[in-house]
Design a protein around this motif. Structure first.
Motif, PDB file in Angstrom:
ATOM      1  N   ARG A   1       1.024  -3.924 -10.396  1.00  0.00           N
ATOM      2  CA  ARG A   1       1.736  -3.929  -9.112  1.00  0.00           C
ATOM      3  C   ARG A   1       3.228  -3.663  -9.328  1.00  0.00           C
ATOM      4  O   ARG A   1       3.807  -4.043 -10.337  1.00  0.00           O
ATOM      5  CB  ARG A   1       1.546  -5.279  -8.432  1.00  0.00           C
ATOM      6  CG  ARG A   1       0.111  -5.525  -8.036  1.00  0.00           C
ATOM      7  CD  ARG A   1      -0.176  -5.008  -6.664  1.00  0.00           C
ATOM      8  NE  ARG A   1       0.596  -5.781  -5.693  1.00  0.00           N
ATOM      9  CZ  ARG A   1       0.873  -5.356  -4.465  1.00  0.00           C
ATOM     10  NH1 ARG A   1       0.486  -4.172  -4.052  1.00  0.00           N
ATOM     11  NH2 ARG A   1       1.569  -6.123  -3.649  1.00  0.00           N
ATOM     12  N   LEU A   2       3.853  -3.019  -8.320  1.00  0.00           N
ATOM     13  CA  LEU A   2       5.270  -2.677  -8.438  1.00  0.00           C
ATOM     14  C   LEU A   2       6.127  -3.639  -7.604  1.00  0.00           C
ATOM     15  O   LEU A   2       5.745  -4.002  -6.489  1.00  0.00           O
ATOM     16  CB  LEU A   2       5.511  -1.251  -7.926  1.00  0.00           C
ATOM     17  CG  LEU A   2       4.816  -0.141  -8.709  1.00  0.00           C
ATOM     18  CD1 LEU A   2       5.007   1.199  -8.007  1.00  0.00           C
ATOM     19  CD2 LEU A   2       5.362  -0.085 -10.137  1.00  0.00           C
ATOM     20  N   PRO A   3       7.291  -4.020  -8.143  1.00  0.00           N
ATOM     21  CA  PRO A   3       8.167  -4.949  -7.403  1.00  0.00           C
ATOM     22  C   PRO A   3       8.467  -4.455  -5.986  1.00  0.00           C
ATOM     23  O   PRO A   3       8.420  -5.238  -5.028  1.00  0.00           O
ATOM     24  CB  PRO A   3       9.445  -4.972  -8.255  1.00  0.00           C
ATOM     25  CG  PRO A   3       9.010  -4.618  -9.635  1.00  0.00           C
ATOM     26  CD  PRO A   3       7.833  -3.697  -9.478  1.00  0.00           C
ATOM     27  N   GLU A   4       8.743  -3.162  -5.826  1.00  0.00           N
ATOM     28  CA  GLU A   4       9.125  -2.627  -4.508  1.00  0.00           C
ATOM     29  C   GLU A   4       7.984  -2.821  -3.495  1.00  0.00           C
ATOM     30  O   GLU A   4       8.224  -3.096  -2.322  1.00  0.00           O
ATOM     31  CB  GLU A   4       9.444  -1.127  -4.584  1.00  0.00           C
ATOM     32  CG  GLU A   4      10.622  -0.771  -5.477  1.00  0.00           C
ATOM     33  CD  GLU A   4      10.326  -0.878  -6.976  1.00  0.00           C
ATOM     34  OE1 GLU A   4       9.126  -0.854  -7.349  1.00  0.00           O
ATOM     35  OE2 GLU A   4      11.278  -1.023  -7.773  1.00  0.00           O
TER      36      GLU A   4
ATOM     37  N   LEU B   1      16.264  -8.387  -5.835  1.00  0.00           N
ATOM     38  CA  LEU B   1      17.387  -8.695  -6.728  1.00  0.00           C
ATOM     39  C   LEU B   1      17.107  -8.195  -8.135  1.00  0.00           C
ATOM     40  O   LEU B   1      17.970  -7.686  -8.827  1.00  0.00           O
ATOM     41  CB  LEU B   1      17.625 -10.216  -6.783  1.00  0.00           C
ATOM     42  CG  LEU B   1      17.952 -10.893  -5.451  1.00  0.00           C
ATOM     43  CD1 LEU B   1      18.034 -12.395  -5.629  1.00  0.00           C
ATOM     44  CD2 LEU B   1      19.279 -10.355  -4.912  1.00  0.00           C
ATOM     45  N   HIS B   2      15.863  -8.407  -8.551  1.00  0.00           N
ATOM     46  CA  HIS B   2      15.521  -8.045  -9.920  1.00  0.00           C
ATOM     47  C   HIS B   2      14.002  -7.926 -10.009  1.00  0.00           C
ATOM     48  O   HIS B   2      13.293  -8.803  -9.530  1.00  0.00           O
ATOM     49  CB  HIS B   2      16.012  -9.131 -10.887  1.00  0.00           C
ATOM     50  CG  HIS B   2      15.533  -8.950 -12.284  1.00  0.00           C
ATOM     51  ND1 HIS B   2      16.097  -8.034 -13.143  1.00  0.00           N
ATOM     52  CD2 HIS B   2      14.516  -9.523 -12.963  1.00  0.00           C
ATOM     53  CE1 HIS B   2      15.452  -8.077 -14.292  1.00  0.00           C
ATOM     54  NE2 HIS B   2      14.492  -8.967 -14.216  1.00  0.00           N
ATOM     55  N   GLY B   3      13.525  -6.852 -10.597  1.00  0.00           N
ATOM     56  CA  GLY B   3      12.071  -6.679 -10.693  1.00  0.00           C
ATOM     57  C   GLY B   3      11.637  -6.246 -12.076  1.00  0.00           C
ATOM     58  O   GLY B   3      12.379  -5.581 -12.802  1.00  0.00           O
ATOM     59  N   ARG B   4      10.458  -6.673 -12.457  1.00  0.00           N
ATOM     60  CA  ARG B   4       9.899  -6.267 -13.751  1.00  0.00           C
ATOM     61  C   ARG B   4       8.377  -6.263 -13.613  1.00  0.00           C
ATOM     62  O   ARG B   4       7.783  -7.218 -13.106  1.00  0.00           O
ATOM     63  CB  ARG B   4      10.318  -7.287 -14.827  1.00  0.00           C
ATOM     64  CG  ARG B   4       9.689  -7.094 -16.171  1.00  0.00           C
ATOM     65  CD  ARG B   4      10.261  -8.047 -17.205  1.00  0.00           C
ATOM     66  NE  ARG B   4      10.410  -9.414 -16.736  1.00  0.00           N
ATOM     67  CZ  ARG B   4       9.408 -10.276 -16.604  1.00  0.00           C
ATOM     68  NH1 ARG B   4       8.186  -9.939 -16.879  1.00  0.00           N
ATOM     69  NH2 ARG B   4       9.641 -11.504 -16.182  1.00  0.00           N
ATOM     70  N   GLU B   5       7.787  -5.165 -14.065  1.00  0.00           N
ATOM     71  CA  GLU B   5       6.329  -5.082 -13.974  1.00  0.00           C
ATOM     72  C   GLU B   5       5.676  -6.008 -14.984  1.00  0.00           C
ATOM     73  O   GLU B   5       6.268  -6.353 -15.991  1.00  0.00           O
ATOM     74  CB  GLU B   5       5.867  -3.643 -14.243  1.00  0.00           C
ATOM     75  CG  GLU B   5       6.122  -2.707 -13.079  1.00  0.00           C
ATOM     76  CD  GLU B   5       5.708  -1.296 -13.421  1.00  0.00           C
ATOM     77  OE1 GLU B   5       4.541  -1.098 -13.773  1.00  0.00           O
ATOM     78  OE2 GLU B   5       6.566  -0.403 -13.367  1.00  0.00           O
TER      79      GLU B   5
END
Ligand SMILES: [Zn+2]
Length: 448
Positions: free
Chosen positions: A332-335, A354-358
């Motif tokens: 899944r993607l943060p966006e 704010l901050h995303g990581r797969e």
């Protein structure tokens, strides 16, 4: 009924190692590595002395002064790529006034070793160190190098630890498999005991919800105040049932759980497999902690953590916001998750990432899982391993080419895990001995 070869007979007995294991853990707890500031160099120096006693080559690498990582290598014949025993030296802080014993005493009492880090994760490091020392001292021939990698900074995101090692000293830490924290919780199900094995961990999507409204003097109430708008958004978030995603790891976990819960449990799991929903996952008639693994293993999540609004008691704030700690399933993607949360909370507030990581790759290598399954069955008849996706993050994600699994079985039932990051953290000596025995056994099954 082992499907992997039995480990070779050893020139030493693990059962006689309790004294050494306990003293290793006590010594590690006494070195205060609360992060911040970390000061993991204290642990690295201690391990360095212990490894030198049995002639194991190692190196201490500081990402910043005091923020030390240790890499030790017990050489094998090189027929197979290395196996890594991975641990982090830092711990979360402790407020002595909340503890019934000093948190950095490493006291041994009531069959337990007390102190911050006993469970997370100096106990596993103590056991890993002892495994390396015993194999070295008794010159046990290995088919692969055995690495002991003890990192800094895991509790604050691993920047000065595992990530730094991978980026700057990759050749030293390359391995086929690694045993890390994040697994080994025991559940006694109707179909027998199971031990969790972390085979993947979720990604993250930290976001902020912001509400805006008219400000003014607090003597005049306003129903359109930013705080009310934010509160409404949060109530919508609480009622939101995120869409279920049946990832292959979750499907296999559910198949196993159905097998372990004959009758109504299996029927409910069968319905969940056919039509997975948030409500069905949350109402499974199984152990509540296992149910949490099912819920988090099937859904992206978003949990409110930091609230902020207002500067003065008599001023209506024009802005109110909350930070959400979001966690993402593999693939899944943060966006995408942010977009779903935005839809759930409505358009009167703003939602920003704010901050995303797969999520990092799933490591469910069948051979490795067979070895771990045979290992726990050898130490507790009928026991099985339950591969799961850890909702939290560990150092595992920093080693993208290594099959990192969470594996340190604990003989007690899973409720001891509630002491992690909590006051009065302690490890039972029987659990430590059991975890160490399993670790040693799994190392031998993979390396001899
Ligand atoms: Zn940890």
């Amino acid at each position: 009924m082992c499907t992997t070869p039995e480990p070779m007979p050893l020139p030493f007995s693990w059962a006689e190692q309790e004294r050494h294991l306990v003293s290793h853990l006590s010594a590690l707890i006494r070195l205060d590595t609360s992060n911040p500031p970390g000061h993991e160099i204290a642990v690295a120096r201690h391990l360095s002395r212990e490894l030198s006693r049995v002639g194991v080559a190692h190196t201490v690498l500081e990402a910043e002064p005091g923020r030390a990582n240790l890499v030790a290598r017990l050489p094998g014949s090189g027929q197979e790529p290395p196996l890594m025993l991975l641990g982090h030296a830092d711990v979360v802080g402790a407020r002595p006034d909340q503890w019934s014993r000093p948190p950095f005493s490493g006291e041994v009492a009531d069959g337990r070793v007390w102190g911050r880090g006993a469970l997370d994760m100096k106990g596993q490091i103590a056991a890993s160190l002892l495994v390396v020392q015993l194999l070295a001292a008794h010159r046990v021939p290995l088919r692969r190098d055995l690495l002991l990698v003890v990192t800094a900074d895991e509790e604050a995101g691993s920047r000065l630890g595992a990530h730094w090692l991978w980026e700057n000293h990759r050749a030293l830490v390359e391995a086929e498999f690694a045993f890390n924290e994040g697994g080994g919780q025991r559940f006694l199900t109707p179909g027998g005991p199971v031990y969790t094995v972390q085979v993947a961990e979720k990604g993250s999507a930290r976001m902020r919800i912001t509400a805006r409204g008219r400000g003014g003097h607090a003597s005049v109430p306003r129903s359109d105040a930013a705080v009310f708008t934010l509160a409404e958004a949060l109530l919508r978030l609480r009622a939101f049932a995120p869409r279920s995603v049946l990832h292959p790891t979750a499907r296999r976990m559910l198949d196993m759980l159905a097998d372990l819960h004959p009758g109504t449990g299996a029927e409910a799991i069968g319905r969940l497999l056919k039509a997975p929903t948030w409500e069905a996952a949350n109402s499974l008639p199984i152990d509540p902690v296992l149910r949490e693994f099912v819920v988090t293993g099937l859904h992206d999540t978003a949990t409110p953590t930091l609230l902020s609004a207002g500067q003065r008691q008599n001023v209506v704030p024009v802005e109110a916001s909350v930070v959400l700690d979001g966690r993402l399933l593999p693939g899944r993607l943060p966006e995408d998750w942010v977009a779903e949360v935005r839809e759930a909370v409505g358009d009167r507030v703003e939602v920003s990432l704010l901050h995303g990581r797969e999520s990092h790759a799933v490591h469910d290598d069948p051979r490795l899982l067979r070895v771990l399954g045979d290992t726990v069955a050898a130490h507790e008849p009928g026991a099985r391993v339950l591969p799961y996706v850890n909702p939290a993050a560990t150092d595992a994600r920093a080693f993208p080419e290594t099959k990192v699994v969470g594996f340190f079985p604990s003989a007690s039932d899973a409720d001891v895990m509630r002491l992690i990051h909590a006051p009065d953290e302690h490890a039972r000596i029987t659990d430590l001995m059991f975890g160490g025995a399993c670790l040693l056994d799994a190392v031998l099954r993979l390396s001899t």
